[in-house]
Design a protein around this motif. Structure first.
Motif, PDB file in Angstrom:
ATOM      1  N   TYR A  26       0.843  -1.202   0.000  1.00  0.00           N
ATOM      2  CA  TYR A  26       0.000   0.000   0.000  1.00  0.00           C
ATOM      3  C   TYR A  26       0.883   1.259   0.000  1.00  0.00           C
ATOM      4  O   TYR A  26       0.669   2.177  -0.799  1.00  0.00           O
ATOM      5  N   ILE A  27       1.878   1.274   0.886  1.00  0.00           N
ATOM      6  CA  ILE A  27       2.754   2.447   0.978  1.00  0.00           C
ATOM      7  C   ILE A  27       3.471   2.689  -0.351  1.00  0.00           C
ATOM      8  O   ILE A  27       3.509   3.820  -0.865  1.00  0.00           O
ATOM      9  N   ARG A  28       4.013   1.624  -0.934  1.00  0.00           N
ATOM     10  CA  ARG A  28       4.744   1.773  -2.202  1.00  0.00           C
ATOM     11  C   ARG A  28       3.838   2.256  -3.320  1.00  0.00           C
ATOM     12  O   ARG A  28       4.240   3.093  -4.146  1.00  0.00           O
ATOM     13  N   ALA A  29       2.620   1.752  -3.360  1.00  0.00           N
ATOM     14  CA  ALA A  29       1.685   2.170  -4.412  1.00  0.00           C
ATOM     15  C   ALA A  29       1.361   3.655  -4.305  1.00  0.00           C
ATOM     16  O   ALA A  29       1.358   4.382  -5.313  1.00  0.00           O
ATOM     17  N   ILE A  30       1.105   4.119  -3.093  1.00  0.00           N
ATOM     18  CA  ILE A  30       0.803   5.541  -2.910  1.00  0.00           C
ATOM     19  C   ILE A  30       2.021   6.386  -3.268  1.00  0.00           C
ATOM     20  O   ILE A  30       1.924   7.425  -3.941  1.00  0.00           O
ATOM     21  N   GLN A  31       3.206   5.955  -2.843  1.00  0.00           N
ATOM     22  CA  GLN A  31       4.427   6.723  -3.110  1.00  0.00           C
ATOM     23  C   GLN A  31       4.706   6.863  -4.599  1.00  0.00           C
ATOM     24  O   GLN A  31       5.293   7.856  -5.037  1.00  0.00           O
ATOM     25  N   THR A  32       4.274   5.878  -5.388  1.00  0.00           N
ATOM     26  CA  THR A  32       4.530   5.918  -6.830  1.00  0.00           C
ATOM     27  C   THR A  32       3.310   6.366  -7.633  1.00  0.00           C
ATOM     28  O   THR A  32       3.300   6.273  -8.853  1.00  0.00           O
ATOM     29  N   GLY A  33       2.285   6.843  -6.913  1.00  0.00           N
ATOM     30  CA  GLY A  33       1.129   7.409  -7.585  1.00  0.00           C
ATOM     31  C   GLY A  33       0.167   6.410  -8.188  1.00  0.00           C
ATOM     32  O   GLY A  33      -0.681   6.771  -9.010  1.00  0.00           O
ATOM     33  N   ARG A  34       0.291   5.138  -7.787  1.00  0.00           N
ATOM     34  CA  ARG A  34      -0.598   4.114  -8.343  1.00  0.00           C
ATOM     35  C   ARG A  34      -1.862   3.973  -7.497  1.00  0.00           C
ATOM     36  O   ARG A  34      -1.883   4.307  -6.318  1.00  0.00           O
ATOM     37  N   SER A  35      -2.906   3.444  -8.108  1.00  0.00           N
ATOM     38  CA  SER A  35      -4.155   3.211  -7.383  1.00  0.00           C
ATOM     39  C   SER A  35      -3.982   2.052  -6.408  1.00  0.00           C
ATOM     40  O   SER A  35      -3.276   1.080  -6.690  1.00  0.00           O
ATOM     41  N   VAL A  36      -4.627   2.152  -5.272  1.00  0.00           N
ATOM     42  CA  VAL A  36      -4.606   1.052  -4.295  1.00  0.00           C
ATOM     43  C   VAL A  36      -5.988   0.405  -4.196  1.00  0.00           C
ATOM     44  O   VAL A  36      -6.220  -0.461  -3.370  1.00  0.00           O
ATOM     45  N   ARG A  37      -6.877   0.803  -5.085  1.00  0.00           N
ATOM     46  CA  ARG A  37      -8.294   0.453  -4.932  1.00  0.00           C
ATOM     47  C   ARG A  37      -8.762  -0.458  -6.050  1.00  0.00           C
ATOM     48  O   ARG A  37      -8.438  -0.252  -7.215  1.00  0.00           O
ATOM     49  N   THR A  38      -9.567  -1.460  -5.679  1.00  0.00           N
ATOM     50  CA  THR A  38     -10.170  -2.341  -6.683  1.00  0.00           C
ATOM     51  C   THR A  38     -11.633  -2.575  -6.322  1.00  0.00           C
ATOM     52  O   THR A  38     -11.969  -2.702  -5.133  1.00  0.00           O
TER      53      THR A  38
END
Length: 387
Positions: free
Chosen positions: A293-305
């Protein structure tokens, strides 16, 4: 959903940390260790970034969020500066909610911490006490004592919290009805605004499940647990706590607005690892792994499905029905018709009449609701509303 509800919405923020995992808990959380501080700082930063990214578009559509709820895990396992930073970001992004709840473990808060929470905008506290019996607290793996629970409550009052909920549990290993009565008496002596009471469920993958498999979990008999349930559901209303949902009791006007939103199909945004939400009729889930989750937010990716890509109108009606049936009022039949364009009896008439005949459902003032006896076997009735 009616027009009045369409402008109401809430936010749930998940904090996936605990000081120690309890023996019965299967929630997504991890125990705080020596090397967790850096991760908690990264997590708080990621959560604030997600809030600032996801909340403003909804606020532009629906106005300020009516409710905010920080749950876990144990939100107060975070250092106060991190948790208050999250609260302040929520207030910046979502406006000032009518109700802002923070879950807390009595073993993780003191007067200074609670004062900071209140100053940061939290106006409702949910204290996970579970029992006022030190022996039972040790059995279930809690980190606090009964005295510390009382101290935390009084410190919260002194910090300015005028709306406090206490969580209690029944059906615990070796617990007796007398044990439960003593805990409830101690809880009521504090005069909280709200009490949640949950029966123990042994969940797969927990230490309690392992102990049960080995024959080492001394649970009360079914009859003893039912006796506890019956006593609770009579004693709390007699002391001024109205049962407004299967497991929740409140003094008049002190019901949890956020949780009522869940049961009334009000939209809410879930932020944080493993958080769930309900926006535009779609159930959404966030990445459950904290590091991912942290890495996804840091790289601007969605964390939601989306969790229900196959969702149908039938699914929506089923969900509407069994969620509403958790509440004392039950299903608003006129609202059901507005939401789905069909009379509830056209869809569920046979089911409703069957359970009315069994004394488990009742009709009153345009609502279909569980009776007191129906609440005892709620899952059986809910299942009947699933096609």
């Amino acid at each position: 959903m009616n027009n009045a509800q369409a402008t109401q919405w809430g936010i749930y923020a998940h904090i996936p940390y605990c000081v120690k995992k309890c023996a019965y808990c299967d929630f997504i959380s991890s125990a705080v260790g020596k090397d967790t501080r850096a991760e908690m700082e990264d997590y708080a930063a990621a959560l604030r970034a997600e809030i600032l990214r996801e909340v403003p578009p909804l606020r532009a559509r629906w106005g300020d969020a009516a409710t905010v709820y920080l749950g876990g895990g144990t939100p107060t396992a975070l250092p106060a500066a991190l948790l208050t930073g999250i609260l302040e970001t929520l207030r910046t992004a979502a406006g000032t909610p009518v109700e802002c709840t923070v879950e807390a473990n009595p073993g993780t808060v003191d007067a200074a911490y609670l004062t900071q929470l209140r100053a940061a905008g939290a106006n409702r506290l949910s204290l996970g006490v579970q029992s006022f019996d030190d022996r039972l607290l040790r059995v279930i793996g809690r980190i606090h004592t009964a005295a510390e629970a009382e101290q935390a409550f009084r410190a919260a009052r002194a910090a300015g919290f005028e709306n406090i909920s206490l969580d209690l549990m029944y059906g615990l290993p070796t617990q007796t009805l007398d044990d439960l009565k003593k805990s409830v008496d101690e809880a009521l002596a504090l005069v909280p605004e709200h009490i949640s009471v949950y029966g123990l469920t042994v969940e797969e993958g927990t230490p309690f499940a392992a102990a049960e498999a080995q024959g080492k979990l001394a649970l009360p008999t079914e009859d003893a647990a039912e006796e506890m349930y019956d006593w609770l559901t009579a004693a709390l209303p007699a002391r001024g706590y109205v049962r407004y949902e299967i497991s929740n009791f409140a003094r008049q006007g002190c019901e949890s607005r956020h949780n009522l939103g869940y049961w009334r199909n009000v939209p809410y945004l879930g932020v944080g690892a493993a958080a769930h939400g309900y926006v535009d009729g779609v159930r959404l889930g966030n990445e459950p792994d904290t590091e991912k989750y942290i890495r996804a937010i840091q790289t601007g990716r969605s964390v939601r499905t989306p969790e229900d890509t196959e969702r149908t109108r039938t699914n929506a009606m089923e969900e509407y029905a069994f969620l509403a049936l958790r509440t004392r009022e039950g299903i608003d039949t006129a609202d059901f018709s507005r939401a789905f364009g069909v009379d509830i009896d056209t869809v569920y008439g046979a089911v409703i009449e069957k359970y009315i005949a069994q004394g488990l459902l009742r009709r009153a003032d345009g609502f279909v609701a569980l009776t007191n006896e129906g609440m005892k076997v709620g899952n059986e009735v809910f299942a009947a509303f699933l096609h």
